[in-house]
Design a protein around this motif. Sequence first.
Motif, mmCIF file in Angstrom:
data_model
loop_
_atom_site.group_PDB
_atom_site.id
_atom_site.type_symbol
_atom_site.label_atom_id
_atom_site.label_comp_id
_atom_site.label_asym_id
_atom_site.label_seq_id
_atom_site.Cartn_x
_atom_site.Cartn_y
_atom_site.Cartn_z
ATOM 1 N N ILE A 289 19.675 84.760 28.740
ATOM 2 C CA ILE A 289 19.781 84.111 27.441
ATOM 3 C C ILE A 289 21.131 84.382 26.792
ATOM 4 O O ILE A 289 21.632 83.581 26.000
ATOM 5 C CB ILE A 289 18.622 84.567 26.513
ATOM 6 N N ALA A 290 21.773 85.515 27.158
ATOM 7 C CA ALA A 290 23.081 85.837 26.592
ATOM 8 C C ALA A 290 24.171 84.877 27.050
ATOM 9 O O ALA A 290 25.292 84.914 26.520
ATOM 10 C CB ALA A 290 23.470 87.276 26.946
ATOM 11 N N ALA A 291 23.863 84.006 27.998
ATOM 12 C CA ALA A 291 24.878 83.054 28.466
ATOM 13 C C ALA A 291 25.395 82.179 27.336
ATOM 14 O O ALA A 291 26.540 81.704 27.398
ATOM 15 C CB ALA A 291 24.295 82.186 29.590
ATOM 16 N N PHE A 292 24.585 81.986 26.301
ATOM 17 C CA PHE A 292 25.064 81.135 25.196
ATOM 18 C C PHE A 292 26.267 81.763 24.507
ATOM 19 O O PHE A 292 27.109 81.061 23.943
ATOM 20 C CB PHE A 292 23.932 80.883 24.188
ATOM 21 N N LYS A 293 26.371 83.092 24.538
ATOM 22 C CA LYS A 293 27.530 83.752 23.932
ATOM 23 C C LYS A 293 28.811 83.442 24.701
ATOM 24 O O LYS A 293 29.912 83.481 24.132
ATOM 25 C CB LYS A 293 27.323 85.262 23.887
ATOM 26 N N SER A 294 28.684 83.149 25.975
ATOM 27 C CA SER A 294 29.867 82.863 26.788
ATOM 28 C C SER A 294 30.550 81.578 26.354
ATOM 29 O O SER A 294 31.755 81.418 26.556
ATOM 30 C CB SER A 294 29.477 82.789 28.266
ATOM 31 N N LEU A 295 29.782 80.656 25.771
ATOM 32 C CA LEU A 295 30.398 79.437 25.256
ATOM 33 C C LEU A 295 31.366 79.771 24.123
ATOM 34 O O LEU A 295 32.484 79.236 24.057
ATOM 35 C CB LEU A 295 29.321 78.474 24.777
ATOM 36 N N ASP A 296 30.955 80.656 23.235
ATOM 37 C CA ASP A 296 31.832 81.084 22.141
ATOM 38 C C ASP A 296 33.024 81.860 22.694
ATOM 39 O O ASP A 296 34.148 81.743 22.201
ATOM 40 C CB ASP A 296 31.037 81.927 21.149
ATOM 41 N N LEU A 297 32.780 82.671 23.727
ATOM 42 C CA LEU A 297 33.872 83.432 24.343
ATOM 43 C C LEU A 297 34.936 82.498 24.902
ATOM 44 O O LEU A 297 36.141 82.739 24.736
ATOM 45 C CB LEU A 297 33.317 84.337 25.442
#
Length: 397
Positions: A15-23
Motif C-alpha cells: 500500500i505504501a507504493a502510493f507514496k512513490s508517486l509523490d517521491l
Amino acid sequence: MLAGKHILLIIGGGIAAFKSLDLIRRLRERGAEVTPVLTDAGSEFVTPLSVSALAGKPVFQRLFDLNDEAEMGHIQLSRVADLVVVAPATADLMAKMAHGLANDLASTLLLATDTPVLLAPAMNVRMWQHPATQRNIATLKGDGIAMVGPNEGGMACGEFGPGRMAEPMEILTAIEMRLADGPLKGKRILVTSGPTHEPIDPVRYIANRSSGAQGAALGRALAALGAEVVFVTGPADVPPPEGVEVERVETAREMLDAVQAALPADAAVFAAAVADWRVSSTSDRKLKKSSDGLPQLTFAENPDILRTVSEMTQGRPGLVVGFAAETNDVVDNATAKRARKGCDWIVANDVSPATGIMGGTENAVVLITDAGAEKWDRAGKDEVARKLARRIAQALG
C-alpha cells in the motif's frame, strides 16, 4: 543538488507504493531523471499509467520484453543510474536481494547492478520483526546496502509498530545525502546518541540526562559532508536526523549489539550517554512501598561500548571518537579516559550545573588527541557538530 542525477526507482508491492508517486514528483522538481520499474505486485497498488505520467517516461515491468531488451537491456538499465532506490522495499524483495535470487526484472536489476542501492522498507510489523527478515537485513547491510526507515506507526492492516515506509521527504533527503559530493562521500560513519534506559521495573529506569541533541547534530553534519551515517540512538528527546540509517535501542546492551551489527565503518563516534550500571535483577512488576523498608537493588556494570570497539583487533574503525561529560578537572579526566578506553579522540565537555550545557542548546568542548588538548569556543551544538565533522573528514583524508 539532484539536477542531472539519474535515479532508477523500483516500486515494490504494498500500500505504501502510493507514496512513490509523490517521491517521483519531488525528485523531478529537483531536476532528477527518474526511470521507473514496477513489479507485478506493485502494479496492484499503482498503475503503470500514473507512474509513467509522473516520471515522464515509460515504465519497465517485464524481464523478457523484446523491445526493451533491444533498446537498452536490463543489464544496461541497472548501470546507467547514479542511485537505485527501492520504495517500497518489501520483505519479498529484500529476501531475494539477500539470497541473490533474480526471477523478475526488479530482482535481476538489483543483482546485476554495481550502482549504490537505497532501500525504503515497508511491511507489516510482524514481517519486519520476523527473524528471517532481520537476518536478511543484516546480510544486506553487510553488503553495503543503505536503508531509510522504516518508521513506527499505524498500518493499513490495523496494527501498530515499525514497518511504515519512510515519508517521501525523508526518502528524498536520504537520496540527496547519498548523492552529495563532499569530503566524506563513500565513507561509512557510525554515530551513537541519546541516553540509555536501564529498567528497574516496568515503570522505572536508570538513565543519564541527555537530550541527544549533540549526537543528532553530528549525524546531520556528517551526512551533509557526504557520509553514509548509521545512527544508533537511545530514547532521545530530539528526533534523529533525516536521511540517515536509524537504529533505535533502549539499553546499553542493545546499543552494543546494534553497534557491532553496524560495523564495519570508516569511523565511529560515540556521543551517547550510556548508563554505566544496570539493575542485575529487573522486577517484572512494579516495586511497591512497604513497611519492610526500601527495596534492595543490586547493580551490575554495563558493557563498555567505546572500549570494546577501540580494542577490536579486526574490523576496528580507522577513527574512534568518544565523548566525555565531566563536571570537574575536564582535561585531566578526559585525557585519562582516552588512554583508558584506547580510542583515538575524546570530545570532552564541562557539564557542571553552572554551565547550563547539559540539556541546553550550546556546548563548549575540548578535543583530546595524541597531539594534546584543543579548547573550542562555546557555540551552538550544530556549529560544534560541523566543526567536528570537518575534523573527521580531514583525518579520514
